[in-house]
Structures are given as C-alpha cells and as structure tokens.
Design a protein around this motif. Structure first.
Motif, PDB file in Angstrom:
ATOM      1  N   SER A  76      12.044 -15.316  16.075  1.00 20.77           N
ATOM      2  CA  SER A  76      11.311 -16.554  15.828  1.00 20.77           C
ATOM      3  C   SER A  76       9.814 -16.317  15.882  1.00 20.77           C
ATOM      4  CB  SER A  76      11.694 -17.634  16.852  1.00 20.77           C
ATOM      5  OG  SER A  76      11.300 -17.232  18.153  1.00 20.77           O
ATOM      6  N   GLY A  77       9.076 -17.221  15.252  1.00 22.95           N
ATOM      7  CA  GLY A  77       7.634 -17.249  15.399  1.00 22.95           C
ATOM      8  C   GLY A  77       7.282 -18.334  16.396  1.00 22.95           C
ATOM      9  N   ALA A  78       6.071 -18.877  16.278  1.00 28.00           N
ATOM     10  CA  ALA A  78       5.666 -19.961  17.167  1.00 28.00           C
ATOM     11  C   ALA A  78       4.657 -20.830  16.435  1.00 28.00           C
ATOM     12  CB  ALA A  78       5.059 -19.414  18.451  1.00 28.00           C
ATOM     13  N   GLY A  79       4.720 -22.125  16.698  1.00 25.52           N
ATOM     14  CA  GLY A  79       3.748 -23.018  16.104  1.00 25.52           C
ATOM     15  C   GLY A  79       3.969 -23.246  14.626  1.00 25.52           C
ATOM     16  N   LYS A  80       2.912 -23.075  13.851  1.00 23.13           N
ATOM     17  CA  LYS A  80       2.910 -23.451  12.441  1.00 23.13           C
ATOM     18  C   LYS A  80       3.596 -22.436  11.539  1.00 23.13           C
ATOM     19  CE  LYS A  80      -0.371 -24.947   8.849  1.00 23.13           C
ATOM     20  NZ  LYS A  80      -1.803 -25.180   8.532  1.00 23.13           N
ATOM     21  N   PHE A  81       3.703 -21.173  11.997  1.00 27.06           N
ATOM     22  CA  PHE A  81       4.183 -20.109  11.112  1.00 27.06           C
ATOM     23  C   PHE A  81       5.378 -19.352  11.687  1.00 27.06           C
ATOM     24  CE2 PHE A  81      -0.356 -20.597  10.258  1.00 27.06           C
ATOM     25  CZ  PHE A  81      -0.377 -20.719   8.879  1.00 27.06           C
ATOM     26  N   PHE A  82       6.328 -19.051  10.796  1.00 26.53           N
ATOM     27  CA  PHE A  82       7.314 -18.007  11.076  1.00 26.53           C
ATOM     28  C   PHE A  82       6.655 -16.687  10.704  1.00 26.53           C
ATOM     29  CE2 PHE A  82      10.786 -15.237   9.546  1.00 26.53           C
ATOM     30  CZ  PHE A  82      11.548 -15.157  10.703  1.00 26.53           C
ATOM     31  N   SER A  83       6.299 -16.525   9.430  1.00 31.06           N
ATOM     32  CA  SER A  83       5.507 -15.370   8.994  1.00 31.06           C
ATOM     33  C   SER A  83       4.955 -15.633   7.607  1.00 31.06           C
ATOM     34  CB  SER A  83       6.339 -14.091   8.974  1.00 31.06           C
ATOM     35  OG  SER A  83       5.616 -13.028   8.383  1.00 31.06           O
ATOM     36  N   ASN A  84       3.704 -15.260   7.412  1.00 22.41           N
ATOM     37  CA  ASN A  84       3.076 -15.372   6.097  1.00 22.41           C
ATOM     38  C   ASN A  84       3.133 -14.053   5.330  1.00 22.41           C
ATOM     39  OD1 ASN A  84       2.386 -17.900   5.249  1.00 22.41           O
ATOM     40  ND2 ASN A  84       0.271 -17.831   5.938  1.00 22.41           N
ATOM     41  N   GLY A  85       3.899 -13.090   5.833  1.00 22.96           N
ATOM     42  CA  GLY A  85       4.192 -11.898   5.051  1.00 22.96           C
ATOM     43  C   GLY A  85       3.127 -10.822   5.076  1.00 22.96           C
ATOM     44  N   LEU A  86       2.866 -10.240   3.922  1.00 22.04           N
ATOM     45  CA  LEU A  86       1.980  -9.078   3.821  1.00 22.04           C
ATOM     46  C   LEU A  86       0.575  -9.400   4.318  1.00 22.04           C
ATOM     47  CD1 LEU A  86       2.901  -7.584   0.315  1.00 22.04           C
ATOM     48  CD2 LEU A  86       3.943  -7.116   2.540  1.00 22.04           C
ATOM     49  N   ASP A  87      -0.048  -8.400   4.909  1.00 21.35           N
ATOM     50  CA  ASP A  87      -1.428  -8.506   5.373  1.00 21.35           C
ATOM     51  C   ASP A  87      -2.340  -8.249   4.176  1.00 21.35           C
ATOM     52  OD1 ASP A  87      -3.866  -8.426   6.619  1.00 21.35           O
ATOM     53  OD2 ASP A  87      -3.251  -7.037   8.200  1.00 21.35           O
ATOM     54  N   LEU A  88      -2.547  -9.289   3.359  1.00 23.85           N
ATOM     55  CA  LEU A  88      -3.256  -9.122   2.090  1.00 23.85           C
ATOM     56  C   LEU A  88      -4.716  -8.739   2.283  1.00 23.85           C
ATOM     57  CD1 LEU A  88      -1.742 -12.096   0.055  1.00 23.85           C
ATOM     58  CD2 LEU A  88      -1.082  -9.686   0.021  1.00 23.85           C
ATOM     59  N   GLU A  89      -5.335  -9.190   3.359  1.00 26.36           N
ATOM     60  CA  GLU A  89      -6.723  -8.802   3.623  1.00 26.36           C
ATOM     61  C   GLU A  89      -6.819  -7.295   3.854  1.00 26.36           C
ATOM     62  OE1 GLU A  89     -10.325  -9.710   6.836  1.00 26.36           O
ATOM     63  OE2 GLU A  89      -8.594 -11.054   6.695  1.00 26.36           O
ATOM     64  N   TRP A  90      -5.887  -6.767   4.639  1.00 31.39           N
ATOM     65  CA  TRP A  90      -5.861  -5.319   4.882  1.00 31.39           C
ATOM     66  C   TRP A  90      -5.580  -4.574   3.580  1.00 31.39           C
ATOM     67  CZ3 TRP A  90      -2.563  -1.266   4.181  1.00 31.39           C
ATOM     68  CH2 TRP A  90      -2.841  -0.089   4.868  1.00 31.39           C
ATOM     69  N   VAL A  91      -4.656  -5.079   2.788  1.00 35.17           N
ATOM     70  CA  VAL A  91      -4.306  -4.431   1.523  1.00 35.17           C
ATOM     71  C   VAL A  91      -5.533  -4.323   0.628  1.00 35.17           C
ATOM     72  CG1 VAL A  91      -3.025  -4.727  -0.629  1.00 35.17           C
ATOM     73  CG2 VAL A  91      -1.859  -5.046   1.562  1.00 35.17           C
ATOM     74  N   GLN A  92      -6.308  -5.402   0.525  1.00 38.43           N
ATOM     75  CA  GLN A  92      -7.497  -5.376  -0.326  1.00 38.43           C
ATOM     76  C   GLN A  92      -8.503  -4.327   0.129  1.00 38.43           C
ATOM     77  OE1 GLN A  92      -8.175  -6.959  -3.221  1.00 38.43           O
ATOM     78  NE2 GLN A  92      -6.069  -7.705  -3.148  1.00 38.43           N
ATOM     79  N   GLN A  93      -8.522  -4.042   1.404  1.00 36.83           N
ATOM     80  CA  GLN A  93      -9.454  -3.065   1.958  1.00 36.83           C
ATOM     81  C   GLN A  93      -8.902  -1.642   1.948  1.00 36.83           C
ATOM     82  OE1 GLN A  93     -10.238  -4.624   5.861  1.00 36.83           O
ATOM     83  NE2 GLN A  93     -11.366  -6.399   5.098  1.00 36.83           N
ATOM     84  N   HIS A  94      -7.617  -1.500   1.674  1.00 39.73           N
ATOM     85  CA  HIS A  94      -6.978  -0.173   1.721  1.00 39.73           C
ATOM     86  C   HIS A  94      -6.045   0.007   0.524  1.00 39.73           C
ATOM     87  CE1 HIS A  94      -8.021  -1.235   5.910  1.00 39.73           C
ATOM     88  NE2 HIS A  94      -8.238   0.058   6.076  1.00 39.73           N
ATOM     89  N   LEU A  95      -6.537  -0.256  -0.668  1.00 39.05           N
ATOM     90  CA  LEU A  95      -5.696  -0.179  -1.866  1.00 39.05           C
ATOM     91  C   LEU A  95      -5.096   1.201  -2.053  1.00 39.05           C
ATOM     92  CD1 LEU A  95      -7.807  -2.304  -4.380  1.00 39.05           C
ATOM     93  CD2 LEU A  95      -5.694  -2.962  -3.192  1.00 39.05           C
ATOM     94  N   ASP A  96      -5.788   2.231  -1.590  1.00 40.48           N
ATOM     95  CA  ASP A  96      -5.276   3.596  -1.730  1.00 40.48           C
ATOM     96  C   ASP A  96      -4.059   3.854  -0.852  1.00 40.48           C
ATOM     97  OD1 ASP A  96      -7.036   3.315   0.490  1.00 40.48           O
ATOM     98  OD2 ASP A  96      -7.154   5.493   0.670  1.00 40.48           O
ATOM     99  N   GLN A  97      -3.819   2.978   0.129  1.00 34.09           N
ATOM    100  CA  GLN A  97      -2.683   3.144   1.033  1.00 34.09           C
ATOM    101  C   GLN A  97      -1.563   2.143   0.761  1.00 34.09           C
ATOM    102  OE1 GLN A  97      -3.904   3.542   5.256  1.00 34.09           O
ATOM    103  NE2 GLN A  97      -6.020   3.715   4.510  1.00 34.09           N
ATOM    104  N   PHE A  98      -1.705   1.389  -0.331  1.00 32.62           N
ATOM    105  CA  PHE A  98      -0.760   0.300  -0.566  1.00 32.62           C
ATOM    106  C   PHE A  98       0.675   0.784  -0.710  1.00 32.62           C
ATOM    107  CE2 PHE A  98       1.712  -2.401  -3.447  1.00 32.62           C
ATOM    108  CZ  PHE A  98       1.766  -3.552  -2.674  1.00 32.62           C
ATOM    109  N   ASN A  99       0.897   1.851  -1.443  1.00 34.28           N
ATOM    110  CA  ASN A  99       2.268   2.312  -1.661  1.00 34.28           C
ATOM    111  C   ASN A  99       2.964   2.662  -0.356  1.00 34.28           C
ATOM    112  OD1 ASN A  99       2.070   1.904  -4.383  1.00 34.28           O
ATOM    113  ND2 ASN A  99       1.858   4.058  -4.930  1.00 34.28           N
ATOM    114  N   ASP A 100       2.253   3.373   0.528  1.00 36.67           N
ATOM    115  CA  ASP A 100       2.842   3.726   1.823  1.00 36.67           C
ATOM    116  C   ASP A 100       3.105   2.474   2.651  1.00 36.67           C
ATOM    117  OD1 ASP A 100       2.803   6.412   1.219  1.00 36.67           O
ATOM    118  OD2 ASP A 100       0.923   6.808   2.270  1.00 36.67           O
ATOM    119  N   TYR A 101       2.175   1.538   2.603  1.00 39.29           N
ATOM    120  CA  TYR A 101       2.322   0.283   3.347  1.00 39.29           C
ATOM    121  C   TYR A 101       3.516  -0.519   2.831  1.00 39.29           C
ATOM    122  CZ  TYR A 101       1.254  -4.575   4.689  1.00 39.29           C
ATOM    123  OH  TYR A 101       1.325  -5.865   5.158  1.00 39.29           O
TER     124      TYR A 101
END
Length: 218
Positions: free
Chosen positions: A49-74
């Motif tokens: 379970s999560g808590a409050g408003k979210f169960f999960s919003n999924g991928l860390d898109l902010e991190w992905v945008q900053q590490h596009l070269d690591q996206f496949n491994d992620y």
C-alpha cells in the motif's frame, strides 16, 4: 529510505511511501530488498500500500530527463521488478489507496488481487497522452491481467478510472472507503495464508510465463 516492510500474523506489509512513490533508484533498491525478505521470511502473504493521496505515480520522470543515457538500464530494472511481483511465490494484495498512474498502475496490476478506494484516487495509463508508448513487456503485463475491453478502455483512451469504474472493468476486485481499506486488505490476506511457496511459485510462473519473459527482455 526508512524501513518499508513489517510482518504481522504471517502477513508482510510493504509500505511504498508517503509521497508520489515514484520509482527512484533508492525506492527500487528498497522494494527489491523487501521482496527478497518476504520470500525468505515466515510471512506467507504480501500486502502492498501507499499512503495519503498516492499509491504510486510510476516512473521517476524528472530523473529520467536528467539521465537519458541511463534510461534503458533504468527501464529494464523497473520491468524486472514488475515481473518479480507478477511471479512472487506468495499471494499478493495491492491496496490502491490513491492515484495509481502509469507504471504505478502496472505495479498494482502485477499483484494477484487489488482493492481500491472508492472515494478518492484514479487508476490511469496516461501514456497515450504523454506520448510514451507502452513497451512490449508492459503491454504483455496489462494484457495478462485485463480483458481486451478493459485494456482498450484504459490504454487507448488514457482516461482516469475511479474505484467504482475499476471494479466494473475488472481492473480491481473491490472498491471500499478509506476507513475500510486496511481491514479489507487484511481480511483478504488472512484468507490466503499458508500457501506453499514452491507450488505457488510454479503456478504463477507458468500462468504468467509469457508476460514475465517479455518484461525481463528490454
């Protein structure tokens, strides 16, 4: 991250977090370790379970945008985790306490059973609107868990699906109020205690063989 796994009365309780519970590297590491602990412990059912408003919003898109070269491994790591939940050798119950979007919705689907709040939160695959196609593995996971009609209704439209509508489409098993959610999850988990890991692991691995293999291939 703080300790996210607790054990009580033969049930393991996995707490995803108290924020958006996006799949950060630290979050992935903690959840991976928690699953290892579950299968080596005396607990024979997992409740997530999560808590409050979210169960999960999924991928860390902010991190992905900053590490596009690591996206496949992620992305490969995320899919392996989804396959792990899908074939975990204990019964699994997702308590969808709030929004479950994208890979967070897929995480809920990777559980054996889902109970969702009826009064708050949406189940949503926004990929069609944010211009991110589903990978073959993610498509296989959704197809393994939903009817063709429900897959089209959720994947093609990107609509936000309420708890009541999620029950209608067979996306979740029940929708209850916030005050009933924890008790409903514990009641269901208690009814699933005592399954043999070797037997159940074989059943689930064969039941979801194609989807799990697709998830593990990126």
């Amino acid at each position: 991250m703080q300790e996210i796994l607790a054990h009580r009365d033969g049930i393991a309780f996995l707490a995803l977090g108290t924020d958006e519970n996006r799949f950060s590297e630290a979050w992935l590491t903690a959840v991976e370790a928690a699953l290892e602990e579950v299968v080596s412990s005396d607990s024979s059912v997992l409740v997530t379970s999560g808590a409050g408003k979210f169960f999960s919003n999924g991928l860390d898109l902010e991190w992905v945008q900053q590490h596009l070269d690591q996206f496949n491994d992620y992305a490969a790591r995320v899919q392996v985790l989804l396959a792990r939940f899908l074939t975990l050798p204990v019964p699994t119950v997702a308590l969808v306490n709030g929004h479950a979007f994208g890979a967070g919705a897929m995480l809920a689907l990777a559980h054996d059973f889902r109970i969702m709040r009826v009064d708050r939160g949406y189940f949503c695959f926004p990929e069609v609107d944010i211009k991110i196609p589903f990978t073959p593995g993610m498509t296989a996971l959704i197809q393994a868990k939903l009817t063709p009609q429900a897959a089209v209704a959720s994947m093609v439209t990107g609509q936000r699906i309420s708890g009541a509508d999620a029950v209608h489409w067979g996306i979740v098993d029940r929708a209850v109020s916030e005050t009933e959610l924890a008790a409903a999850g514990q009641e269901l988990a208690a009814s699933l205690l005592g399954k043999d890991q070797d037997t159940l692991g074989t059943i689930k691995s064969r039941l979801f063989e194609s989807a799990a293999a697709s998830l593990r291939t990126f």
